[in-house]
Design an enzyme around this catalytic site. Structure first.
Site, PDB file in Angstrom:
ATOM      1  N   LYS A  70       0.804  -1.230   0.000  1.00 58.93           N
ATOM      2  CA  LYS A  70       0.000   0.000   0.000  1.00 58.93           C
ATOM      3  C   LYS A  70       0.836   1.278   0.000  1.00 58.93           C
ATOM      4  O   LYS A  70       0.374   2.321  -0.458  1.00 58.93           O
ATOM      5  CB  LYS A  70      -0.960  -0.002   1.197  1.00 58.93           C
ATOM      6  N   ASP A 107     -10.128   3.763   2.481  1.00 57.21           N
ATOM      7  CA  ASP A 107     -10.363   3.160   3.797  1.00 57.21           C
ATOM      8  C   ASP A 107     -11.131   4.106   4.716  1.00 57.21           C
ATOM      9  O   ASP A 107     -12.076   3.703   5.404  1.00 57.21           O
ATOM     10  CB  ASP A 107      -9.037   2.768   4.452  1.00 57.21           C
TER      11      ASP A 107
END
Length: 278
Positions: A70, A107
């Site tokens: 990520k 997220d």
């Protein structure tokens, strides 16, 4: 990429077999009658850049990226969203028609949408939030809470130095509290969020009592294995508002699916059941 190819998307990680993202996106593909697929791609860190750059040539419109890629993916992107830059990680990548690569982090979006859906009327601006944990998920959640108007974040982590580092990146509204004094930090909170693995299946329990939290506080655990963690069970027993963690996964997938397949998907009970099915 060829317009004649079936649209593809997927998730890159290492390991990746545990991911529930294919269930999520394949459910939407079937629901909306879209001919395409979403697949898992197990890629070791040493092979990540080569594999990632090959994806558009294979017909991929985008991918989700998870641990441990990520952060790495940010340097490969042509454009990075403000929230991904602030968080320092991306989870949603879109390969655009002009050849550019757009990196985003959904997220925090998924976290807020989950709480709004699960606790009608909830707003981060209701009062202080207590956030447990200082990892990547915590970073996205703190950013989301601050952007939604939380007046103060009380941040606790087992390794205090990590919490202090993270707090330093977000400024004065984030206050570090000692892990041994978490329960003191419950006084007057509006939101409690566990971002640690404590309480997850196979992990040690989260040793905390909610008795000092206001009855009006909302309690959320981003863990969804088990779905009802001991923290959520205590919140339920105290008749507090609570929201489980699976909805964060469901909602964070929406922006990517829309970008890749051209449909804004719904999160509902059928989707939840499909993703949770054993």
């Amino acid at each position: 990429m060829s317009a004649n190819r079936l649209p593809l998307a997927g998730v890159l990680g290492w390991p990746i077999a545990h991911s529930r993202s294919p269930r999520l996106h394949r459910h939407w593909l079937a629901r909306y009658g879209i001919e395409g697929d979403y697949i898992t791609l197990g890629v070791e860190p040493r092979d990540f850049e080569a594999a990632f750059r090959a994806l558009p040539l294979l017909g991929f419109r985008g991918v989700n990226v998870t641990i441990p890629h990520k952060e790495t993916v940010l340097r490969l992107a042509t454009k990075v969203s403000d929230r991904a830059a602030l968080i320092g990680a991306a989870n949603t990548i879109t390969f655009r028609e002009d050849g550019s690569i757009y990196a985003d982090n959904t997220d925090g979006y998924g976290f807020l949408e989950n709480l709004r859906a699960g606790a009608a009327g909830w707003k981060a601006s209701e009062g202080p939030a207590l956030v447990l944990g200082a990892g990547g998920a915590s970073r996205a959640i703190i950013s989301a809470l601050l952007s939604d108007g939380a007046p103060e974040i009380r941040l606790a982590n087992r390794t205090r130095s990590r919490a202090e580092f993270l707090a330093g990146e977000f400024g004065g509204r984030v206050k570090v509290v000692d892990w041994l004094h978490i329960e003191d930090a419950l006084d007057g909170v509006a939101t409690v969020v566990n971002t640690t693995s404590l309480g997850m299946t196979g992990q040690p329990p989260l040793q905390i009592s909610l008795k000092r939290a206001p009855k009006t506080a909302l309690v959320n655990d981003i863990v969804y294995s088990p779905l009802m963690t001991p923290l959520l069970e205590e919140a339920q027993s105290r008749r507090m508002r609570w929201v489980d963690g699976i909805g964060m996964l469901l909602h964070q997938g929406r922006p990517g699916f829309e970008a890749w397949f051209g449909v804004a998907p719904e999160v509902d009970a059928d989707l939840r059941a499909a993703v949770l099915a054993e």
